[in-house]
Scaffold this active site. Structure first.
Site, PDB file in Angstrom:
ATOM      1  N   TYR A 145      10.713  -4.433  -8.583  1.00 35.46           N
ATOM      2  CA  TYR A 145      10.438  -5.101  -9.856  1.00 35.46           C
ATOM      3  C   TYR A 145      10.114  -4.055 -10.931  1.00 35.46           C
ATOM      4  O   TYR A 145      10.730  -4.019 -11.988  1.00 35.46           O
ATOM      5  CB  TYR A 145       9.270  -6.057  -9.656  1.00 35.46           C
ATOM      6  CG  TYR A 145       8.930  -6.947 -10.830  1.00 35.46           C
ATOM      7  CD1 TYR A 145       9.797  -7.963 -11.226  1.00 35.46           C
ATOM      8  CD2 TYR A 145       7.733  -6.806 -11.517  1.00 35.46           C
ATOM      9  CE1 TYR A 145       9.474  -8.801 -12.283  1.00 35.46           C
ATOM     10  CE2 TYR A 145       7.402  -7.643 -12.571  1.00 35.46           C
ATOM     11  CZ  TYR A 145       8.271  -8.636 -12.957  1.00 35.46           C
ATOM     12  OH  TYR A 145       7.946  -9.470 -14.009  1.00 35.46           O
ATOM     13  N   LYS A 149      12.504  -3.124 -14.116  1.00 33.95           N
ATOM     14  CA  LYS A 149      12.046  -3.410 -15.482  1.00 33.95           C
ATOM     15  C   LYS A 149      12.032  -2.123 -16.309  1.00 33.95           C
ATOM     16  O   LYS A 149      12.382  -2.142 -17.493  1.00 33.95           O
ATOM     17  CB  LYS A 149      10.646  -4.038 -15.452  1.00 33.95           C
ATOM     18  CG  LYS A 149      10.619  -5.478 -14.911  1.00 33.95           C
ATOM     19  CD  LYS A 149      11.241  -6.466 -15.869  1.00 33.95           C
ATOM     20  CE  LYS A 149      11.099  -7.906 -15.394  1.00 33.95           C
ATOM     21  NZ  LYS A 149      11.884  -8.853 -16.214  1.00 33.95           N
ATOM     22  N   PHE A 191      -4.781 -20.311  -5.953  1.00 35.67           N
ATOM     23  CA  PHE A 191      -6.187 -20.743  -5.970  1.00 35.67           C
ATOM     24  C   PHE A 191      -6.303 -22.218  -6.362  1.00 35.67           C
ATOM     25  O   PHE A 191      -7.086 -22.969  -5.763  1.00 35.67           O
ATOM     26  CB  PHE A 191      -7.025 -19.889  -6.927  1.00 35.67           C
ATOM     27  CG  PHE A 191      -7.333 -18.496  -6.431  1.00 35.67           C
ATOM     28  CD1 PHE A 191      -6.956 -18.082  -5.159  1.00 35.67           C
ATOM     29  CD2 PHE A 191      -8.032 -17.592  -7.245  1.00 35.67           C
ATOM     30  CE1 PHE A 191      -7.252 -16.786  -4.702  1.00 35.67           C
ATOM     31  CE2 PHE A 191      -8.336 -16.310  -6.795  1.00 35.67           C
ATOM     32  CZ  PHE A 191      -7.943 -15.903  -5.527  1.00 35.67           C
ATOM     33  N   TYR A 204      -7.546 -11.606  -2.011  1.00 41.67           N
ATOM     34  CA  TYR A 204      -6.999 -10.398  -1.370  1.00 41.67           C
ATOM     35  C   TYR A 204      -7.962  -9.225  -1.598  1.00 41.67           C
ATOM     36  O   TYR A 204      -8.338  -8.934  -2.734  1.00 41.67           O
ATOM     37  CB  TYR A 204      -5.622 -10.049  -1.933  1.00 41.67           C
ATOM     38  CG  TYR A 204      -4.557 -11.121  -1.750  1.00 41.67           C
ATOM     39  CD1 TYR A 204      -4.719 -12.168  -0.839  1.00 41.67           C
ATOM     40  CD2 TYR A 204      -3.373 -11.078  -2.488  1.00 41.67           C
ATOM     41  CE1 TYR A 204      -3.741 -13.139  -0.672  1.00 41.67           C
ATOM     42  CE2 TYR A 204      -2.387 -12.052  -2.324  1.00 41.67           C
ATOM     43  CZ  TYR A 204      -2.587 -13.081  -1.423  1.00 41.67           C
ATOM     44  OH  TYR A 204      -1.612 -14.038  -1.275  1.00 41.67           O
ATOM     45  N   GLY A 205      -8.351  -8.553  -0.512  1.00 42.62           N
ATOM     46  CA  GLY A 205      -9.323  -7.460  -0.612  1.00 42.62           C
ATOM     47  C   GLY A 205     -10.696  -8.043  -0.892  1.00 42.62           C
ATOM     48  O   GLY A 205     -11.008  -9.165  -0.472  1.00 42.62           O
ATOM     49  N   GLN A 209     -10.566  -6.303  -7.861  1.00 47.52           N
ATOM     50  CA  GLN A 209      -9.438  -5.952  -8.752  1.00 47.52           C
ATOM     51  C   GLN A 209      -9.411  -6.925  -9.928  1.00 47.52           C
ATOM     52  O   GLN A 209      -9.827  -8.078  -9.784  1.00 47.52           O
ATOM     53  CB  GLN A 209      -8.105  -5.945  -7.985  1.00 47.52           C
ATOM     54  CG  GLN A 209      -7.561  -7.284  -7.535  1.00 47.52           C
ATOM     55  CD  GLN A 209      -8.054  -7.694  -6.146  1.00 47.52           C
ATOM     56  OE1 GLN A 209      -9.159  -7.371  -5.746  1.00 47.52           O
ATOM     57  NE2 GLN A 209      -7.238  -8.442  -5.420  1.00 47.52           N
ATOM     58  N   ASP A 273      -1.177  -3.017  -4.817  1.00 48.65           N
ATOM     59  CA  ASP A 273      -1.704  -4.023  -5.742  1.00 48.65           C
ATOM     60  C   ASP A 273      -2.525  -3.289  -6.821  1.00 48.65           C
ATOM     61  O   ASP A 273      -3.486  -2.600  -6.487  1.00 48.65           O
ATOM     62  CB  ASP A 273      -2.608  -4.972  -4.930  1.00 48.65           C
ATOM     63  CG  ASP A 273      -3.107  -6.152  -5.723  1.00 48.65           C
ATOM     64  OD1 ASP A 273      -2.431  -6.550  -6.691  1.00 48.65           O
ATOM     65  OD2 ASP A 273      -4.171  -6.689  -5.360  1.00 48.65           O
ATOM     66  N   ARG A 277      -6.081  -4.306 -14.762  1.00 51.45           N
ATOM     67  CA  ARG A 277      -5.011  -4.563 -15.737  1.00 51.45           C
ATOM     68  C   ARG A 277      -5.584  -5.317 -16.918  1.00 51.45           C
ATOM     69  O   ARG A 277      -6.215  -6.360 -16.751  1.00 51.45           O
ATOM     70  CB  ARG A 277      -3.897  -5.362 -15.088  1.00 51.45           C
ATOM     71  CG  ARG A 277      -2.736  -5.611 -16.017  1.00 51.45           C
ATOM     72  CD  ARG A 277      -1.670  -6.445 -15.377  1.00 51.45           C
ATOM     73  NE  ARG A 277      -0.943  -5.723 -14.360  1.00 51.45           N
ATOM     74  CZ  ARG A 277      -0.257  -6.338 -13.402  1.00 51.45           C
ATOM     75  NH1 ARG A 277      -0.252  -7.647 -13.319  1.00 51.45           N
ATOM     76  NH2 ARG A 277       0.423  -5.639 -12.521  1.00 51.45           N
TER      77      ARG A 277
HETATM   78  N1  UDP Z   1      -4.399 -12.469  -5.360  1.00 54.29           N
HETATM   79  C1  UDP Z   1      -5.373 -12.960  -4.525  1.00 54.29           C
HETATM   80  N2  UDP Z   1      -5.107 -14.084  -3.785  1.00 54.29           N
HETATM   81  C2  UDP Z   1      -3.924 -14.750  -3.857  1.00 54.29           C
HETATM   82  C3  UDP Z   1      -2.930 -14.260  -4.720  1.00 54.29           C
HETATM   83  C4  UDP Z   1      -3.194 -13.115  -5.458  1.00 54.29           C
HETATM   84  O1  UDP Z   1      -6.476 -12.400  -4.416  1.00 54.29           O
HETATM   85  O2  UDP Z   1      -3.777 -15.770  -3.160  1.00 54.29           O
HETATM   86  C5  UDP Z   1      -4.689 -11.287  -6.181  1.00 54.29           C
HETATM   87  C6  UDP Z   1      -3.690 -10.155  -6.015  1.00 54.29           C
HETATM   88  O3  UDP Z   1      -4.075  -9.288  -4.985  1.00 54.29           O
HETATM   89  C7  UDP Z   1      -3.759  -9.474  -7.375  1.00 54.29           C
HETATM   90  C8  UDP Z   1      -4.129 -10.601  -8.342  1.00 54.29           C
HETATM   91  O4  UDP Z   1      -4.608 -11.668  -7.536  1.00 54.29           O
HETATM   92  O5  UDP Z   1      -4.776  -8.517  -7.380  1.00 54.29           O
HETATM   93  C9  UDP Z   1      -2.953 -11.108  -9.156  1.00 54.29           C
HETATM   94  O6  UDP Z   1      -1.881 -11.373  -8.278  1.00 54.29           O
HETATM   95  P1  UDP Z   1      -0.566 -12.115  -8.713  1.00 54.29           P
HETATM   96  O7  UDP Z   1       0.286 -12.254  -7.504  1.00 54.29           O
HETATM   97  O8  UDP Z   1      -0.888 -13.349  -9.466  1.00 54.29           O
HETATM   98  O9  UDP Z   1       0.166 -11.172  -9.780  1.00 54.29           O
HETATM   99  P2  UDP Z   1       0.173  -9.607 -10.114  1.00 54.29           P
HETATM  100  O10 UDP Z   1      -0.778  -9.456 -11.230  1.00 54.29           O
HETATM  101  O11 UDP Z   1      -0.266  -8.822  -8.909  1.00 54.29           O
HETATM  102  O12 UDP Z   1       1.574  -9.355 -10.484  1.00 54.29           O
END
Ligand code: UDP
Length: 312
Positions: A145, A149, A191, A204-205, A209, A273, A277
């Site tokens: 991706y 881009k 969510f 995640y984690g 983040q 990840d 941001r």
């Molecule tokens: N994330 C999470 N749980 C989920 C989906 C995403 O904790 O079920 C976290 C993911 O690790 C990232 C953030 O949410 O840090 C945003 O993820 P997303 O897939 O929405 O888009 P990204 O910003 O990474 O393109």
């Protein structure tokens, strides 16, 4: 104006079609439904100013008649989607960009490319201004991706420099709202659907983040301004909401707004990840007079309402 929108059946694309039609333009939507859905545009078919072509933009594109503006918004945009379709993702943002730029040249049309905050990778500069060159892993799972881009941005600028095409690039930061696919894998659909079903929210984690979430109507307003303004050929704009949230706090807010009995479950974090941001939108504010107006709480309430009618 006569406008071609690729990715018209997607989340952002369908809202863009609506906006351009509402402003009195003629819209030709194009999509192959890889990640978009006919449901997103079904209501537009009764509008005589809307035409739809089911088409894969990685093939040579022929459009009859004049075109004043092309918005290239086709591309899987959720990490889960683009990792499921890695080669097609690279094709749509290389061959697809080439074909749509070639079409812009042939028709003398203005061109808007939908880029992404992912061009900044895992940023070492925070918040991210347009002048930051990014920190991208060219081999990692997100590279399909991010690098496509980045290639598309370079190709867009090449057409601007070599052929004088009036191009604009928008770097879109995390955006949410009605018409996101419930199962697209991004954090807000995950969510919200988990909360509404009473399932654990998968953080995640450790959830430290951060991301900055822009409501769809604000984003569409920004894109519309970029597309319509005169004398900004060759310019790039960050579009996003600068309010930064940790993913854990986002999970808590969604639990609160949905009044859900769900709990939070911590699971493995995907590779590469990005840690932080947040857009620096100084340029968009100054040049376009644009900034987001919808708070996360308000935007989530509207989004949850939409999901409530669809989550089973
Ligand atoms: N994330 C999470 N749980 C989920 C989906 C995403 O904790 O079920 C976290 C993911 O690790 C990232 C953030 O949410 O840090 C945003 O993820 P997303 O897939 O929405 O888009 P990204 O910003 O990474 O393109």
């Amino acid at each position: 104006m006569r406008v071609l929108i690729t990715g018209a059946a997607g989340f952002i694309g369908s809202h863009l079609c609506e906006r351009f039609l509402r402003e009195g333009h003629e819209v030709i939507g194009m999509d192959n439904f890889l990640t978009g859905s006919p449901d997103n545009i079904a209501h537009l078919f009764e509008n005589p100013d809307f035409t739809f072509l089911k088409y894969d933009v990685t093939n040579f594109i022929y459009v009859k008649g004049d075109l004043d503006l092309i918005l290239h918004f086709a591309c899987p945009a959720s990490p889960v989607d683009y990792m499921n379709h890695p080669i097609h993702t690279m094709k749509v943002d290389s061959l697809g960009t080439l074909n749509t730029l070639g079409l812009a040249k042939a028709k003398g049309a203005r061109y808007v490319f939908a880029s992404t905050s992912e061009v900044y990778g895992n940023p070492t500069v925070h918040p991210q201004p347009e002048t930051y060159w990014g920190n991208v892993n060219p081999l990692g799972p997100r590279s399909v991706y991010d690098e496509a881009k980045r290639f598309s941005e370079a190709l867009t600028m090449a057409y601007h420099r070599e052929h004088g095409i009036d191009v604009r690039i928008v770097r879109i930061f995390n955006t949410y709202g009605p018409r996101m696919r419930i199962d697209d894998g991004r954090v807000i659909p995950n969510f919200v659907s988990q909360a509404l079903r009473g399932e654990d929210l998968t953080v995640y984690g450790d959830g430290s983040q951060t991301r900055s979430f822009c409501y769809i109507d604000d984003l569409v307003e920004g894109i519309y301004r970029v597309a319509m303004k005169e004398d900004i050929g060759g310019e790039v704009f960050n579009l996003g909401n600068p309010e930064e949230w940790s993913i854990l706090d986002l999970a808590k807010l969604i639990l609160d707004l949905t009044e859900s009995p769900s709990r939070i479950k911590f699971v493995d974090r995907p590779e590469d990840d990005p840690d932080r941001r947040r857009p620096d939108i100084t340029k968009a504010k100054k040049v376009l007079g644009w900034e987001p107006k919808v708070s996360l709480r308000e935007g989530l309430e509207r989004t949850i309402g939409w999901f409530r009618e669809r989550v089973t």
